[in-house]
Design a protein around this motif. Structure first.
Motif, PDB file in Angstrom:
ATOM      1  N   TRP A   1      12.435 -13.462  -8.487  1.00 61.74           N
ATOM      2  CA  TRP A   1      13.883 -13.608  -8.567  1.00 61.74           C
ATOM      3  C   TRP A   1      14.426 -12.748  -9.684  1.00 61.74           C
ATOM      4  CZ3 TRP A   1      16.575 -16.357  -4.990  1.00 61.74           C
ATOM      5  CH2 TRP A   1      15.840 -17.238  -4.175  1.00 61.74           C
ATOM      6  N   THR A   2      15.621 -12.193  -9.473  1.00 54.16           N
ATOM      7  CA  THR A   2      16.252 -11.384 -10.504  1.00 54.16           C
ATOM      8  C   THR A   2      17.706 -11.830 -10.685  1.00 54.16           C
ATOM      9  OG1 THR A   2      16.674  -9.112 -11.225  1.00 54.16           O
ATOM     10  CG2 THR A   2      16.860  -9.524  -8.872  1.00 54.16           C
ATOM     11  N   PRO A   3      18.244 -11.937 -11.894  1.00 48.83           N
ATOM     12  CA  PRO A   3      17.522 -11.617 -13.119  1.00 48.83           C
ATOM     13  C   PRO A   3      16.423 -12.638 -13.396  1.00 48.83           C
ATOM     14  CG  PRO A   3      19.647 -12.571 -13.658  1.00 48.83           C
ATOM     15  CD  PRO A   3      19.612 -12.388 -12.168  1.00 48.83           C
ATOM     16  N   ALA A   4      15.337 -12.166 -14.003  1.00 52.59           N
ATOM     17  CA  ALA A   4      14.241 -13.058 -14.380  1.00 52.59           C
ATOM     18  C   ALA A   4      14.686 -13.869 -15.588  1.00 52.59           C
ATOM     19  CB  ALA A   4      13.009 -12.225 -14.713  1.00 52.59           C
ATOM     20  N   VAL A   5      14.234 -15.121 -15.639  1.00 51.09           N
ATOM     21  CA  VAL A   5      14.590 -15.986 -16.768  1.00 51.09           C
ATOM     22  C   VAL A   5      13.326 -16.514 -17.428  1.00 51.09           C
ATOM     23  CG1 VAL A   5      16.911 -16.683 -16.086  1.00 51.09           C
ATOM     24  CG2 VAL A   5      14.956 -17.885 -15.131  1.00 51.09           C
ATOM     25  N   LEU A   6      13.351 -16.591 -18.729  1.00 48.63           N
ATOM     26  CA  LEU A   6      12.191 -16.947 -19.527  1.00 48.63           C
ATOM     27  C   LEU A   6      11.576 -18.284 -19.122  1.00 48.63           C
ATOM     28  CD1 LEU A   6      10.654 -15.688 -21.871  1.00 48.63           C
ATOM     29  CD2 LEU A   6      12.139 -16.933 -23.434  1.00 48.63           C
TER      30      LEU A   6
ATOM     31  N   LEU B   1       1.226  -9.348 -17.403  1.00 42.57           N
ATOM     32  CA  LEU B   1       1.786  -9.794 -18.667  1.00 42.57           C
ATOM     33  C   LEU B   1       2.582 -11.070 -18.432  1.00 42.57           C
ATOM     34  CD1 LEU B   1       2.576  -9.109 -21.673  1.00 42.57           C
ATOM     35  CD2 LEU B   1       4.567  -7.963 -20.717  1.00 42.57           C
ATOM     36  N   LEU B   2       2.192 -12.164 -19.108  1.00 38.89           N
ATOM     37  CA  LEU B   2       2.979 -13.394 -19.077  1.00 38.89           C
ATOM     38  C   LEU B   2       4.047 -13.251 -20.151  1.00 38.89           C
ATOM     39  CD1 LEU B   2       3.546 -16.285 -18.115  1.00 38.89           C
ATOM     40  CD2 LEU B   2       1.937 -17.074 -19.865  1.00 38.89           C
ATOM     41  N   VAL B   3       5.311 -13.260 -19.748  1.00 40.79           N
ATOM     42  CA  VAL B   3       6.417 -13.012 -20.674  1.00 40.79           C
ATOM     43  C   VAL B   3       6.726 -14.285 -21.455  1.00 40.79           C
ATOM     44  CG1 VAL B   3       8.826 -12.303 -20.859  1.00 40.79           C
ATOM     45  CG2 VAL B   3       7.350 -11.248 -19.139  1.00 40.79           C
ATOM     46  N   THR B   4       6.716 -14.169 -22.778  1.00 43.36           N
ATOM     47  CA  THR B   4       7.004 -15.322 -23.643  1.00 43.36           C
ATOM     48  C   THR B   4       8.246 -15.102 -24.495  1.00 43.36           C
ATOM     49  OG1 THR B   4       5.509 -14.444 -25.336  1.00 43.36           O
ATOM     50  CG2 THR B   4       4.582 -16.030 -23.757  1.00 43.36           C
ATOM     51  N   GLU B   5       8.860 -13.914 -24.378  1.00 40.70           N
ATOM     52  CA  GLU B   5      10.075 -13.605 -25.134  1.00 40.70           C
ATOM     53  C   GLU B   5      11.049 -12.868 -24.233  1.00 40.70           C
ATOM     54  OE1 GLU B   5       8.917 -11.167 -28.406  1.00 40.70           O
ATOM     55  OE2 GLU B   5       7.426 -12.584 -29.131  1.00 40.70           O
ATOM     56  N   SER B   6      12.342 -13.143 -24.390  1.00 41.66           N
ATOM     57  CA  SER B   6      13.337 -12.407 -23.614  1.00 41.66           C
ATOM     58  C   SER B   6      13.355 -10.947 -24.075  1.00 41.66           C
ATOM     59  CB  SER B   6      14.717 -13.045 -23.765  1.00 41.66           C
ATOM     60  OG  SER B   6      15.113 -13.052 -25.119  1.00 41.66           O
ATOM     61  N   GLY B   7      13.788 -10.068 -23.188  1.00 36.62           N
ATOM     62  CA  GLY B   7      13.853  -8.652 -23.524  1.00 36.62           C
ATOM     63  C   GLY B   7      13.788  -7.799 -22.271  1.00 36.62           C
ATOM     64  N   THR B   8      13.763  -6.491 -22.468  1.00 36.97           N
ATOM     65  CA  THR B   8      13.674  -5.539 -21.367  1.00 36.97           C
ATOM     66  C   THR B   8      12.286  -4.907 -21.411  1.00 36.97           C
ATOM     67  OG1 THR B   8      16.038  -5.121 -21.448  1.00 36.97           O
ATOM     68  CG2 THR B   8      14.688  -3.472 -20.330  1.00 36.97           C
ATOM     69  N   TYR B   9      11.559  -5.023 -20.305  1.00 36.63           N
ATOM     70  CA  TYR B   9      10.160  -4.597 -20.242  1.00 36.63           C
ATOM     71  C   TYR B   9       9.968  -3.427 -19.290  1.00 36.63           C
ATOM     72  CZ  TYR B   9       9.172  -8.995 -22.602  1.00 36.63           C
ATOM     73  OH  TYR B   9       9.152 -10.024 -23.519  1.00 36.63           O
ATOM     74  N   ARG B  10       9.027  -2.539 -19.639  1.00 40.85           N
ATOM     75  CA  ARG B  10       8.593  -1.438 -18.778  1.00 40.85           C
ATOM     76  C   ARG B  10       7.094  -1.273 -18.995  1.00 40.85           C
ATOM     77  NH1 ARG B  10      12.489   3.722 -19.210  1.00 40.85           N
ATOM     78  NH2 ARG B  10      11.898   3.944 -17.042  1.00 40.85           N
ATOM     79  N   CYS B  11       6.457  -0.611 -18.058  1.00 38.64           N
ATOM     80  CA  CYS B  11       5.045  -0.305 -18.244  1.00 38.64           C
ATOM     81  C   CYS B  11       4.797   1.145 -17.860  1.00 38.64           C
ATOM     82  CB  CYS B  11       4.152  -1.249 -17.453  1.00 38.64           C
ATOM     83  SG  CYS B  11       4.274  -1.075 -15.657  1.00 38.64           S
ATOM     84  N   ASP B  12       3.695   1.675 -18.361  1.00 42.80           N
ATOM     85  CA  ASP B  12       3.326   3.054 -18.090  1.00 42.80           C
ATOM     86  C   ASP B  12       1.869   3.086 -17.655  1.00 42.80           C
ATOM     87  OD1 ASP B  12       3.965   5.999 -18.342  1.00 42.80           O
ATOM     88  OD2 ASP B  12       2.229   5.878 -19.670  1.00 42.80           O
ATOM     89  N   ARG B  13       1.613   3.816 -16.565  1.00 41.33           N
ATOM     90  CA  ARG B  13       0.241   3.986 -16.081  1.00 41.33           C
ATOM     91  C   ARG B  13      -0.054   5.472 -15.982  1.00 41.33           C
ATOM     92  NH1 ARG B  13      -1.597  -0.676 -13.172  1.00 41.33           N
ATOM     93  NH2 ARG B  13      -3.485   0.442 -12.615  1.00 41.33           N
TER      94      ARG B  13
ATOM     95  N   PRO C   1      10.343   1.380 -13.574  1.00 42.81           N
ATOM     96  CA  PRO C   1      11.724   0.943 -13.836  1.00 42.81           C
ATOM     97  C   PRO C   1      11.671  -0.263 -14.787  1.00 42.81           C
ATOM     98  CG  PRO C   1      11.313   1.158 -11.480  1.00 42.81           C
ATOM     99  CD  PRO C   1       9.987   1.277 -12.165  1.00 42.81           C
ATOM    100  N   SER C   2      12.771  -0.559 -15.448  1.00 48.70           N
ATOM    101  CA  SER C   2      12.787  -1.680 -16.392  1.00 48.70           C
ATOM    102  C   SER C   2      13.108  -2.998 -15.699  1.00 48.70           C
ATOM    103  CB  SER C   2      13.798  -1.414 -17.506  1.00 48.70           C
ATOM    104  OG  SER C   2      15.091  -1.303 -16.972  1.00 48.70           O
ATOM    105  N   VAL C   3      12.619  -4.084 -16.308  1.00 46.29           N
ATOM    106  CA  VAL C   3      12.919  -5.444 -15.870  1.00 46.29           C
ATOM    107  C   VAL C   3      13.399  -6.205 -17.095  1.00 46.29           C
ATOM    108  CG1 VAL C   3      11.915  -7.635 -15.109  1.00 46.29           C
ATOM    109  CG2 VAL C   3      11.281  -5.517 -13.950  1.00 46.29           C
ATOM    110  N   THR C   4      14.563  -6.845 -16.967  1.00 43.24           N
ATOM    111  CA  THR C   4      15.101  -7.632 -18.070  1.00 43.24           C
ATOM    112  C   THR C   4      14.819  -9.108 -17.822  1.00 43.24           C
ATOM    113  OG1 THR C   4      16.844  -6.025 -18.486  1.00 43.24           O
ATOM    114  CG2 THR C   4      17.203  -8.233 -19.343  1.00 43.24           C
ATOM    115  N   VAL C   5      14.286  -9.777 -18.839  1.00 46.15           N
ATOM    116  CA  VAL C   5      14.021 -11.211 -18.779  1.00 46.15           C
ATOM    117  C   VAL C   5      14.996 -11.880 -19.739  1.00 46.15           C
ATOM    118  CG1 VAL C   5      12.302 -13.033 -19.088  1.00 46.15           C
ATOM    119  CG2 VAL C   5      11.592 -10.783 -18.255  1.00 46.15           C
ATOM    120  N   LEU C   6      15.814 -12.775 -19.189  1.00 38.79           N
ATOM    121  CA  LEU C   6      16.867 -13.436 -19.958  1.00 38.79           C
ATOM    122  C   LEU C   6      16.425 -14.806 -20.451  1.00 38.79           C
ATOM    123  CD1 LEU C   6      19.844 -12.749 -17.505  1.00 38.79           C
ATOM    124  CD2 LEU C   6      19.138 -11.369 -19.471  1.00 38.79           C
TER     125      LEU C   6
END
Length: 110
Positions: free
Chosen positions: A22-27, A61-73, A80-85
């Motif tokens: 679901w988006t936006p993702a929530v903590l 990654l189990l998200v434990t803090e709100s923020g905007t996340y990205r990954c690089d491979r 693309p970024s994902v924001t967790v509120l």
């Protein structure tokens, strides 16, 4: 003249998957992010709020803090970024590609 590099046909790009989807993702949903792309999962680099995040070098990654996340491979690049509120009230939609005319499922979370 403007030169725009094009990706080779069929080139894989890095994707960031959200669970639950679901988006936006929530903590408070206990969000897990999965970095999908080419290369070794242990070579994944995570970024939080634009800064390299040294804590994780694996594909999930189990998200434990709100923020905007990205990954690089390596080989497929930055996702693309994902924001967790951490909001108390959110209107969410399933995290999927939507086209005009599609039926959309929304949910209001308190």
């Amino acid at each position: 003249a403007v030169w725009c590099p094009l990706s080779p046909a069929g080139a894989q790009t890095t994707q960031l998957l959200i669970d639950p989807p679901w988006t936006p993702a929530v903590l408070w949903d206990w969000v897990t992010l999965t970095c999908q792309g080419s290369g070794t999962p242990s070579a994944t680099t995570w970024y939080k709020n634009g800064q390299r995040w040294e804590k994780e070098e694996r594909e999930k990654l189990l998200v434990t803090e709100s923020g905007t996340y990205r990954c690089d491979r390596p080989g497929s690049g930055l996702s693309p970024s994902v924001t967790v509120l951490n909001d108390e009230l959110v209107l969410q939609v399933l995290a999927q590609v939507l086209l005009e005319g599609d039926t959309v499922t929304l949910r209001c979370r308190i």
